[in-house]
Design a protein around this motif. Structure first.
Motif, PDB file in Angstrom:
ATOM      1  N   TRP A 349     -55.311 -19.559   0.755  1.00  0.00           N
ATOM      2  CA  TRP A 349     -55.636 -20.978   0.897  1.00  0.00           C
ATOM      3  C   TRP A 349     -57.154 -21.118   0.999  1.00  0.00           C
ATOM      4  O   TRP A 349     -57.797 -20.436   1.803  1.00  0.00           O
ATOM      5  N   ARG A 350     -57.709 -22.008   0.191  1.00  0.00           N
ATOM      6  CA  ARG A 350     -59.137 -22.325   0.282  1.00  0.00           C
ATOM      7  C   ARG A 350     -59.276 -23.817   0.566  1.00  0.00           C
ATOM      8  O   ARG A 350     -58.659 -24.648  -0.114  1.00  0.00           O
ATOM      9  N   PHE A 351     -60.087 -24.139   1.554  1.00  0.00           N
ATOM     10  CA  PHE A 351     -60.248 -25.529   1.982  1.00  0.00           C
ATOM     11  C   PHE A 351     -61.697 -25.968   1.803  1.00  0.00           C
ATOM     12  O   PHE A 351     -62.629 -25.210   2.089  1.00  0.00           O
ATOM     13  N   SER A 352     -61.859 -27.199   1.361  1.00  0.00           N
ATOM     14  CA  SER A 352     -63.207 -27.722   1.144  1.00  0.00           C
ATOM     15  C   SER A 352     -63.915 -28.059   2.448  1.00  0.00           C
ATOM     16  O   SER A 352     -65.144 -28.173   2.474  1.00  0.00           O
ATOM     17  N   ASP A 353     -63.143 -28.216   3.524  1.00  0.00           N
ATOM     18  CA  ASP A 353     -63.725 -28.655   4.792  1.00  0.00           C
ATOM     19  C   ASP A 353     -63.319 -27.763   5.965  1.00  0.00           C
ATOM     20  O   ASP A 353     -63.392 -28.166   7.122  1.00  0.00           O
ATOM     21  N   ALA A 354     -62.869 -26.546   5.658  1.00  0.00           N
ATOM     22  CA  ALA A 354     -62.470 -25.613   6.715  1.00  0.00           C
ATOM     23  C   ALA A 354     -62.513 -24.193   6.162  1.00  0.00           C
ATOM     24  O   ALA A 354     -62.619 -23.984   4.949  1.00  0.00           O
ATOM     25  N   GLU A 355     -62.410 -23.236   7.053  1.00  0.00           N
ATOM     26  CA  GLU A 355     -62.450 -21.836   6.640  1.00  0.00           C
ATOM     27  C   GLU A 355     -61.180 -21.458   5.873  1.00  0.00           C
ATOM     28  O   GLU A 355     -60.101 -21.994   6.135  1.00  0.00           O
ATOM     29  N   PRO A 356     -61.290 -20.519   4.928  1.00  0.00           N
ATOM     30  CA  PRO A 356     -60.108 -20.089   4.172  1.00  0.00           C
ATOM     31  C   PRO A 356     -59.185 -19.214   5.026  1.00  0.00           C
ATOM     32  O   PRO A 356     -59.626 -18.571   5.982  1.00  0.00           O
ATOM     33  N   TRP A 357     -57.911 -19.203   4.644  1.00  0.00           N
ATOM     34  CA  TRP A 357     -56.922 -18.337   5.290  1.00  0.00           C
ATOM     35  C   TRP A 357     -56.028 -17.745   4.224  1.00  0.00           C
ATOM     36  O   TRP A 357     -55.905 -18.285   3.118  1.00  0.00           O
ATOM     37  N   HIS A 358     -55.397 -16.624   4.570  1.00  0.00           N
ATOM     38  CA  HIS A 358     -54.464 -16.013   3.627  1.00  0.00           C
ATOM     39  C   HIS A 358     -53.243 -15.475   4.368  1.00  0.00           C
ATOM     40  O   HIS A 358     -53.267 -15.291   5.592  1.00  0.00           O
ATOM     41  N   LEU A 359     -52.203 -15.233   3.587  1.00  0.00           N
ATOM     42  CA  LEU A 359     -50.941 -14.719   4.116  1.00  0.00           C
ATOM     43  C   LEU A 359     -50.485 -13.568   3.231  1.00  0.00           C
ATOM     44  O   LEU A 359     -50.502 -13.683   2.001  1.00  0.00           O
ATOM     45  N   ILE A 360     -50.091 -12.472   3.860  1.00  0.00           N
ATOM     46  CA  ILE A 360     -49.565 -11.317   3.129  1.00  0.00           C
ATOM     47  C   ILE A 360     -48.125 -11.085   3.574  1.00  0.00           C
ATOM     48  O   ILE A 360     -47.848 -10.969   4.774  1.00  0.00           O
ATOM     49  N   VAL A 361     -47.230 -11.056   2.607  1.00  0.00           N
ATOM     50  CA  VAL A 361     -45.814 -10.789   2.874  1.00  0.00           C
ATOM     51  C   VAL A 361     -45.488  -9.435   2.256  1.00  0.00           C
ATOM     52  O   VAL A 361     -45.673  -9.228   1.054  1.00  0.00           O
ATOM     53  N   ASP A 362     -44.999  -8.520   3.082  1.00  0.00           N
ATOM     54  CA  ASP A 362     -44.755  -7.170   2.577  1.00  0.00           C
ATOM     55  C   ASP A 362     -43.670  -6.487   3.401  1.00  0.00           C
ATOM     56  O   ASP A 362     -43.749  -6.444   4.636  1.00  0.00           O
ATOM     57  N   ASN A 363     -42.663  -5.990   2.719  1.00  0.00           N
ATOM     58  CA  ASN A 363     -41.635  -5.159   3.350  1.00  0.00           C
ATOM     59  C   ASN A 363     -40.984  -5.848   4.555  1.00  0.00           C
ATOM     60  O   ASN A 363     -40.792  -5.247   5.615  1.00  0.00           O
ATOM     61  N   GLY A 364     -40.673  -7.141   4.392  1.00  0.00           N
ATOM     62  CA  GLY A 364     -39.965  -7.867   5.440  1.00  0.00           C
ATOM     63  C   GLY A 364     -40.823  -8.397   6.562  1.00  0.00           C
ATOM     64  O   GLY A 364     -40.303  -8.940   7.540  1.00  0.00           O
ATOM     65  N   SER A 365     -42.135  -8.258   6.464  1.00  0.00           N
ATOM     66  CA  SER A 365     -43.019  -8.754   7.520  1.00  0.00           C
ATOM     67  C   SER A 365     -44.101  -9.639   6.912  1.00  0.00           C
ATOM     68  O   SER A 365     -44.327  -9.630   5.699  1.00  0.00           O
ATOM     69  N   THR A 366     -44.765 -10.394   7.774  1.00  0.00           N
ATOM     70  CA  THR A 366     -45.843 -11.268   7.320  1.00  0.00           C
ATOM     71  C   THR A 366     -47.069 -11.055   8.190  1.00  0.00           C
ATOM     72  O   THR A 366     -46.966 -10.690   9.362  1.00  0.00           O
ATOM     73  N   ARG A 367     -48.221 -11.310   7.599  1.00  0.00           N
ATOM     74  CA  ARG A 367     -49.474 -11.233   8.351  1.00  0.00           C
ATOM     75  C   ARG A 367     -50.403 -12.324   7.844  1.00  0.00           C
ATOM     76  O   ARG A 367     -50.703 -12.383   6.652  1.00  0.00           O
ATOM     77  N   ALA A 368     -50.825 -13.203   8.740  1.00  0.00           N
ATOM     78  CA  ALA A 368     -51.765 -14.268   8.393  1.00  0.00           C
ATOM     79  C   ALA A 368     -53.114 -13.949   9.010  1.00  0.00           C
ATOM     80  O   ALA A 368     -53.191 -13.464  10.144  1.00  0.00           O
ATOM     81  N   ALA A 369     -54.176 -14.222   8.272  1.00  0.00           N
ATOM     82  CA  ALA A 369     -55.521 -13.936   8.778  1.00  0.00           C
ATOM     83  C   ALA A 369     -56.521 -14.868   8.117  1.00  0.00           C
ATOM     84  O   ALA A 369     -56.299 -15.376   7.011  1.00  0.00           O
ATOM     85  N   GLY A 370     -57.626 -15.077   8.802  1.00  0.00           N
ATOM     86  CA  GLY A 370     -58.687 -15.885   8.240  1.00  0.00           C
ATOM     87  C   GLY A 370     -59.437 -15.134   7.162  1.00  0.00           C
ATOM     88  O   GLY A 370     -59.415 -13.904   7.105  1.00  0.00           O
TER      89      GLY A 370
END
Length: 423
Positions: A349-370
């Motif tokens: 996710w990229r935002f014009s008015d906020a910091e970007p964030w991303h999500l990784i889905v792998d092997n049944g788990s998820t991890r979100a990070a800036g």
């Protein structure tokens, strides 16, 4: 569901619930409110403002459920259930009469039921209105569709959401304060009776859902659908005007106290139903169940106050803390089975008015990070405000695409997987 919980639910019979109703009948018109007038006058201005806010929700709610119970009686599959629901409709009317008397005789708001009820309107917030608008629609739906899945949805909305999730936590703290304070004995007596009635109603709802969900996966799916629709509103129900925390502090409790008590209570109720929250699909209760109830409540309050969940049209906070809480929520809503065996799936996710964030889905788990992630499978670009409004359902993504407020990139297969991921 444990053997003990299963046996407890089975031991509750409809005959017993009806018997308790007969044994605990009370009169809303017989309660003496004379001393309560002096008790009301002795409250501080903020206590009276807070009381009007809280009592308005109770009064409006009691009237609404009394009006909407008839189709429940018609749709109930068992005669014993119909009989109990008939007693419950009497209870709700009695509760409404009690609050009408309190508003008229103690507060001085109106003369007849119509005018005292009208005085509550300005005190009802967005989340509260959304839930009760849904209750109105549910009653209309139940008149047309008396199937077991629809009945399961109706019982969930009324008994497990309106009564167990919304009403019971507020009752707990109000009742506790006035019993200790002693200034409004009539009100305390009425609330004690109402609380006992509501416990009986909730017990009925738990038993009905336990039976329906044991017998039918279709009923369980219908309940999941209803919860996913309605729970997005409940975090906004107990928001005081302008987020003024003195509305609860003046009665000796914090918003987090209500949230903690409610989180614990609703978890217990669903466990008693035989459908623990942990077994529900992603997105129904997307919370970290490993952390204490108070921390869960605190996170929901922070996100609601930050404008990232709840009422649309509020400029959302874009601080790292709020973004982190929100993307943790998104991570818990993901259907990880969509990408099982397909390697890591990365969303940026990229935002014009906020910091970007991303999500990784792998092997049944998820991890979100800036920040940015290398080689994302899908990238979404928008403003933070538009993203949150789309998440709340206030802006349709196709419309945002047409208006160039949203840009999405990724191959067709990845875009399809992304849609399924957060379906």
């Amino acid at each position: 569901m444990s053997v003990a919980e299963h046996n407890l639910t089975d031991r509750i019979t409809y005959d017993d619930l009806y018997r308790r109703w007969e044994q605990n009948n009370w009169s809303a018109t017989a309660i003496d409110l004379t001393e309560d007038r002096a008790g009301w006058a002795a409250l501080s201005d903020i206590q009276r403002d807070s009381a009007l806010w809280i009592y308005s929700m109770f009064f409006f709610g009691e009237d609404s459920v009394a009006d909407n119970l008839s189709p429940y009686i018609d749709a109930a599959p068992k005669e014993e259930q119909k009989y109990f629901l008939a007693t419950q409709q009497v209870d709700e009317a009695r509760h409404a009469i009690f609050f009408h008397r309190f508003f008229k005789e103690v507060i001085g708001a109106g003369e007849d039921v119509a005018t005292t009820l009208a005085s509550t309107e300005k005190h009802l917030g967005w989340g509260y209105r959304k839930v009760f608008e849904r209750l109105d629609r549910m009653a209309a739906e139940l008149r047309q569709d008396k199937s077991l899945p629809k009945f399961a949805q109706a019982i969930t909305l009324y008994h497990l959401i309106v009564e167990a999730t919304m009403a019971q936590p507020g009752q707990h703290f109000i009742e506790d304060f006035f019993i200790k304070q002693g200034g409004m004995p009539g009100f305390s007596s009425g609330m004690e009776n109402i609380s006992r009635d509501e416990q009986r109603h909730i017990g009925f709802g738990v038993k009905v859902l336990n039976e329906l969900l044991r017998e039918s996966d279709e009923c369980k799916a219908a309940v999941d659908e209803l919860l996913a629709e309605v729970m997005q509103w409940t975090s906004s129900v107990f928001i005081p005007p302008n987020w003024n925390r003195e509305y609860t502090r003046c009665y000796g409790f914090e918003l987090e106290d209500i949230g903690e008590w409610g989180m614990r209570a609703i978890e217990q109720k669903w466990r008693a139903v035989g459908y623990p929250i942990e077994e529900m699909p992603p997105g129904v209760f997307p919370m970290d169940m490993s952390i204490p109830h108070r921390e869960r409540a605190s996170r929901m309050i922070q996100m609601t106050e930050g404008g990232v969940i709840g009422e649309p049209g509020i400029r959302p906070d874009a601080s790292p803390q709020t973004q982190g809480l929100y993307f943790d929520l998104i991570g818990r809503m993901v259907h990880t089975e969509v990408v099982n065996g397909g390697g890591p799936f990365k969303v940026q996710w990229r935002f014009s008015d906020a910091e970007p964030w991303h999500l990784i889905v792998d092997n049944g788990s998820t991890r979100a990070a800036g920040g940015e992630v290398a080689a994302p499978d899908v990238t979404l670009e928008s403003s933070w405000m538009d993203f949150i409004e789309m998440s709340k359902g206030a802006v349709a993504p196709p419309k945002a695409l047409l208006q160039r407020r949203l840009k999405v990139s990724g191959g067709p297969r990845n875009l399809l997987r992304f849609r399924k991921l957060l379906a």
